[in-house]
Design a protein around this motif. Structure first.
Motif, PDB file in Angstrom:
ATOM      1  N   ASP D  83       0.821  -1.221   0.000  1.00  0.00           N
ATOM      2  CA  ASP D  83       0.000   0.000   0.000  1.00  0.00           C
ATOM      3  C   ASP D  83       0.851   1.267   0.000  1.00  0.00           C
ATOM      4  O   ASP D  83       0.332   2.358  -0.193  1.00  0.00           O
ATOM      5  N   THR D  84       2.140   1.109   0.175  1.00  0.00           N
ATOM      6  CA  THR D  84       3.067   2.242   0.105  1.00  0.00           C
ATOM      7  C   THR D  84       3.784   2.331  -1.241  1.00  0.00           C
ATOM      8  O   THR D  84       4.587   3.240  -1.451  1.00  0.00           O
ATOM      9  N   ALA D  85       3.485   1.416  -2.149  1.00  0.00           N
ATOM     10  CA  ALA D  85       4.227   1.342  -3.415  1.00  0.00           C
ATOM     11  C   ALA D  85       4.072   2.622  -4.225  1.00  0.00           C
ATOM     12  O   ALA D  85       3.001   3.239  -4.241  1.00  0.00           O
ATOM     13  N   HIS D  86       5.136   2.963  -4.923  1.00  0.00           N
ATOM     14  CA  HIS D  86       5.102   4.122  -5.823  1.00  0.00           C
ATOM     15  C   HIS D  86       3.970   3.975  -6.832  1.00  0.00           C
ATOM     16  O   HIS D  86       3.229   4.929  -7.077  1.00  0.00           O
ATOM     17  N   ILE D  87       3.791   2.784  -7.390  1.00  0.00           N
ATOM     18  CA  ILE D  87       2.722   2.599  -8.385  1.00  0.00           C
ATOM     19  C   ILE D  87       1.340   2.790  -7.767  1.00  0.00           C
ATOM     20  O   ILE D  87       0.390   3.124  -8.456  1.00  0.00           O
ATOM     21  N   GLU D  88       1.216   2.602  -6.460  1.00  0.00           N
ATOM     22  CA  GLU D  88      -0.077   2.774  -5.813  1.00  0.00           C
ATOM     23  C   GLU D  88      -0.326   4.220  -5.388  1.00  0.00           C
ATOM     24  O   GLU D  88      -1.439   4.724  -5.543  1.00  0.00           O
ATOM     25  N   VAL D  89       0.682   4.880  -4.856  1.00  0.00           N
ATOM     26  CA  VAL D  89       0.414   6.201  -4.267  1.00  0.00           C
ATOM     27  C   VAL D  89       1.056   7.398  -4.967  1.00  0.00           C
ATOM     28  O   VAL D  89       0.670   8.534  -4.706  1.00  0.00           O
ATOM     29  N   ASP D  90       2.011   7.172  -5.848  1.00  0.00           N
ATOM     30  CA  ASP D  90       2.759   8.319  -6.370  1.00  0.00           C
ATOM     31  C   ASP D  90       2.706   8.488  -7.878  1.00  0.00           C
ATOM     32  O   ASP D  90       3.478   9.268  -8.432  1.00  0.00           O
ATOM     33  N   GLU D  91       1.853   7.742  -8.554  1.00  0.00           N
ATOM     34  CA  GLU D  91       1.855   7.841 -10.021  1.00  0.00           C
ATOM     35  C   GLU D  91       0.515   8.314 -10.572  1.00  0.00           C
ATOM     36  O   GLU D  91       0.198   8.123 -11.737  1.00  0.00           O
ATOM     37  N   CYS D  92      -0.273   8.928  -9.725  1.00  0.00           N
ATOM     38  CA  CYS D  92      -1.538   9.550 -10.153  1.00  0.00           C
ATOM     39  C   CYS D  92      -2.426   8.580 -10.955  1.00  0.00           C
ATOM     40  O   CYS D  92      -3.141   8.989 -11.859  1.00  0.00           O
ATOM     41  N   GLY D  93      -2.331   7.321 -10.611  1.00  0.00           N
ATOM     42  CA  GLY D  93      -3.194   6.358 -11.297  1.00  0.00           C
ATOM     43  C   GLY D  93      -2.722   5.969 -12.683  1.00  0.00           C
ATOM     44  O   GLY D  93      -3.472   5.367 -13.452  1.00  0.00           O
ATOM     45  N   ALA D  94      -1.476   6.283 -13.023  1.00  0.00           N
ATOM     46  CA  ALA D  94      -0.976   5.932 -14.360  1.00  0.00           C
ATOM     47  C   ALA D  94      -1.091   4.439 -14.665  1.00  0.00           C
ATOM     48  O   ALA D  94      -1.491   4.062 -15.768  1.00  0.00           O
ATOM     49  N   PRO D  95      -0.756   3.551 -13.717  1.00  0.00           N
ATOM     50  CA  PRO D  95      -0.866   2.123 -14.060  1.00  0.00           C
ATOM     51  C   PRO D  95      -2.302   1.713 -14.402  1.00  0.00           C
ATOM     52  O   PRO D  95      -2.521   0.992 -15.380  1.00  0.00           O
TER      53      PRO D  95
END
Lengths: 343, 343, 343, 343
Positions: D83-95
């Motif tokens: 839940d702290t992953a960059h893909i989860e919290v820091d990429e504005c939903g890009a994935p």
């Protein structure tokens, strides 16, 4: 409402189909297609098209096309179709939105596309800057009421396959095409090299429901997920599959389509005596396109609703349906004559 | 098939609803909702929820949820919901695929979420690296058969609105909730601050069809395009709207939901005498969750189909429906007793 | 590698730009654009285009186009462009994938589109079955090396605005256009009604970096989120903004573009004496298109790399760059003459 | 600007890397990676990770993660991460936006996830209602400055592979992890079963540029299209690849990472004497997390910029970088002491 000539989906449901739906309305059945009626309807399609046909029922035509195209493509692909294709002009961009693909509309005069017309789009293969062509999509019958001949379909399939591409057919009016060609479904689809077929029922007497048919089972590894994610998985599936049971019983589909096509021919013939009205397209299925004097359009529409196809040319589209009657056509012609002040 | 307890969508169609569909099956009607039955069904919803309610009919529940969420969000938003929510676990990622949004599942014990549980997710506003929270989505009744009280909904709406967010309600079983709370639809949705409601019909006696209700007309500028692009626009729309006509006639919805809920209570009561079976969740709507001895699950399912909810806990889900009968429940209990060797 | 005529992005970085990057490479700066160099570069754009210009720096041209189009559209919209447009043929479907929109490629002879060519696509407004036209997108200079005149741009902007649409300009080679027209940037973009401009730097001497300029701040409420979600937000932003500082210093952009265009004219003039080679497009920017004898293409490419534009017509594209020299062109011409056996 | 502790991407570019970029800035090179420097950089990665490693250079970390995930998934898949992953919290939903997939954030205390934590999410396989788990994604070092041990990675890889899933590693700080573990890159990635690695350079002294490494060439059939369509294909690619040439020369990456990690240890040690400040996470890479008295945060930030990690706990994050100096840390500590009124 009075029957008009707006669209074959303005009609209701054929009584035999309605009865079939009622017949399955008892007790509980497993949802989402795990019921015996869906099993039976699937078997009928496999009898008709070959045992290795994969069958996915969906709600509507746009859903059917998108499910087929989702299965065949990745987001970096392109899909080649006529500039008049339903997927290009009538689905509000659903194919692009759902698949991510580029649509390449090919200028067509009669709603049909040919290898010659398609060739200029078959380039940039393996070049990462260019959306990769993967599907040729055709409509049968076309949106202009014309019909591909088997050898024309074969030529398109061969072209597609020679480029490692697929041939997709939007068969929203496949029944009308089959009766015009006087051939069975398989002969004009799978046997011509079609890979995926949207088999339409709604426009030929069903309430709702289309079947997406895949003629190569290897394609469908993920199709069930695409159907669900695309919001096309019906919980009480028996109410689509039961319709198809009736649709195939005693060739009801054929009866409906023959009638509908015949009514289009009848309309065309009745119009022949009116020089003020020019038939603008070959009448090969259940649509009649005509150029009519501008001033009679609105008064006509008040009594028999229909759509203007091309305002700039005063061209209208009249669609017949499984329940269109000769009497209605005669009344329609009479009204036209009155409006044209022809006796 | 014998009635089971698998799901309320394993049931068929209530006869009065079927009759209403048959009644509208005559002549032609304009397609895509421009028919008088759809006008009438829309008016009923506006009578029920307020004149400024915008009504969009769609095929199914996933389609309803996605249409509401598409209207409320942009791709960089996030949607907060319970970790048991249908949109999180049962829609194969349709919300993410269609909206592009991130879903933030909140750990919930009873299927319900609270301001306290949600607060930790309300951060990063205006920070471009972080998906922007825009919607709180709740299910009523929840997927665990529990029900939000009006003041709980109000608290969530206030929380949402204080952050410039929306409250979305998945009302696939809104009728079951209304009869439990003994309140009218408006009182437990719009009056509590709900912005968008998926109003479900399929699980309470309809064939198919949900209505997406928007309580603020300013939201819906583009909703019609999203419905079409999301493949949820039904051509022969009268066959959804006519169902809703019957659904509201003489409060059929209420009759169905009362019955269904009552059957769940009856089942619960009958189980009370069996110490081997533990009811695991409050029974507030039409679902009964229970921990049962592992060895009786398979033999039970052979006679009355149902789903295992949590294999690790030997927890099963039994759903009742508008057509569940006391006799079936008695037979079911008898079979359980036999399998448990209880006399 | 020897300089060739493949593309203006085969060149390196202008020394003054490189020096500017080096100058900012000291100490720490806040990331993601909150540094003083980015503030300064933004101010320069606002001086150039007007104080209410919103500036978003991105990595590359495709990213710039997609950011602009994402800001202007919703998924159900369509985007009208030339069939030769970069967004149509050179971005692997990125616009469709990212925006969900349909692209409508307009057949163009010279890379330019006109109100007359666009008119047939401006239909179906408010009709939910039809993707809603929202953007006209043009390239300046075009991919065929031609240039729109200000009044042509104005006419397209007026057409767009009269339909509540936007005019987007892909200015990957906007500098080349400005020097040909001998006008300032603002006069040929914002003053002509352009709403959003992809302002390109990479093809005119920068390492990487484009600026997306919005001339109406009301459009950009969500642009920062689209930039991040589209993976176009550079952490060490100062290394893009510092390039633009040098680019505008002493009008370096102009010097580069004038040179590049002049080299294209020089190449064209040198070719004039060779009747075997036919210039196929007006040379208005830094591209020369020519039909050449098929047999000399491969040997030529071995010494000076370039791309074949249209194999069927034996048409090639030769691009000049800010660092192309007269000597290289003379050597190139000499090689052509040798291959043609012209003395 | 003064060096601070905000982020390792607030630093500039290592001089040797800058020099390498300058060295390649001569003459023309084919664009988009078909240049000799890119060939060479690719070869270095293949030397380092094995000859069958596929290498794709991209602009930034979000782009790297999305490219890897796009290659591994279809839209109906889910991706499991902390839940702290960059893909989860820091990429504005890009994935989510780019892949269509659902992200399943697993509650983690230290930024790491384990088979035990993941197990509850590994369900619903083959069930079309459920997004299909396909990728486990971990960050090395994690966003909390912790580091996975090789056997922990191996266990996650085995878990993933036993479910026909992939293990993806976000290696934005892979160099910091390698020096802490004192192992080579291959030993802590490919040899532990990692399938795809985002190999980061930007946070360890590069200007920009990440390499996405695929350890199974069969995966990458379409990767080049995803890179282009995701707007991550750099035209003047030599300016990324040349950075990697310097990065690997004389193990510059190692020197930088060792220094950066050592500075974090030094900072941690210096803080040890201050009982008012509590180190909240193991310091295993180049990040120090600490709980500090609320009142000193703002005055500290004025001189040394950094971010508050968790406002509710008064927890801050201090990152060190390849260019952090002992003197700066001493000054920082002195300022803290002054603010704490400690002598």
């Amino acid at each position: 409402m009075r029957r008009g000539f707006a669209s074959d989906n303005n009609s209701g449901v054929h009584p035999a189909i309605f009865k079939s739906m009622m017949n399955v309305n008892q007790g509980h059945e497993r949802a989402y297609g795990e019921d015996p009626y869906t099993t039976k309807a699937t078997a009928i399609f496999q009898d008709t098209f070959g045992a290795d046909t994969e069958v996915y029922f969906v709600f509507n035509g746009t859903g059917a096309n998108v499910l087929g195209l989702s299965t065949l493509t990745r987001s970096f692909n392109s899909i080649i179709c006529a500039d008049t294709a339903h997927i290009e002009v009538d689905e509000c961009g659903a194919p692009e939105k759902s698949t991510g693909c580029k649509l390449l509309p090919v200028k067509s005069m009669d709603g049909k596309i040919t290898p010659e017309l398609i060739e200029p789009y078959l380039n940039g293969f393996d070049f990462e800057h260019h959306a990769q062509p993967k599907v040729i999509s055709i409509s049968q019958a076309t949106e202009l009421g014309t019909i591909y001949r088997p050898k024309e379909i074969r030529a398109l399939a061969d072209l597609a396959h020679s480029h490692n591409m697929f041939l997709h057919m939007d068969g929203a009016r496949i029944a009308n095409a089959a009766v015009t060609l006087n051939m069975n479904f398989k002969a004009i689809t799978k046997d011509c090299g079609v890979d995926v077929l949207s088999f339409g029922g709604t426009k030929n007497g069903m309430m709702m429901g289309e079947a997406v048919l895949f003629f190569n089972p290897e394609l469908t590894t993920y199709t069930k997920y695409f159907r669900k994610q695309n919001m096309q998985l019906f919980s009480k599936m028996r109410f689509i599959s039961s319709q198809f049971l009736a649709y195939f019983e005693d060739d009801l589909w054929k009866e409906n389509a023959i009638h509908s096509n015949r009514m289009a021919q009848f309309l065309k013939e009745e119009l022949a005596s009116l020089p003020q009205i020019e038939i603008t397209r070959p009448v090969e299925a259940n649509g009649v396109f005509a150029r009519v004097p501008k001033e009679i359009i609105k008064p006509l529409q008040e009594h028999f609703f229909f759509y203007v196809w091309d305002e700039s040319k005063s061209e209208v589209r009249w669609m017949t349906s499984f329940d269109t009657t000769e009497i209605e056509i005669r009344e329609f012609i009479m009204l036209i004559k009155t409006l044209l002040k022809v006796d």
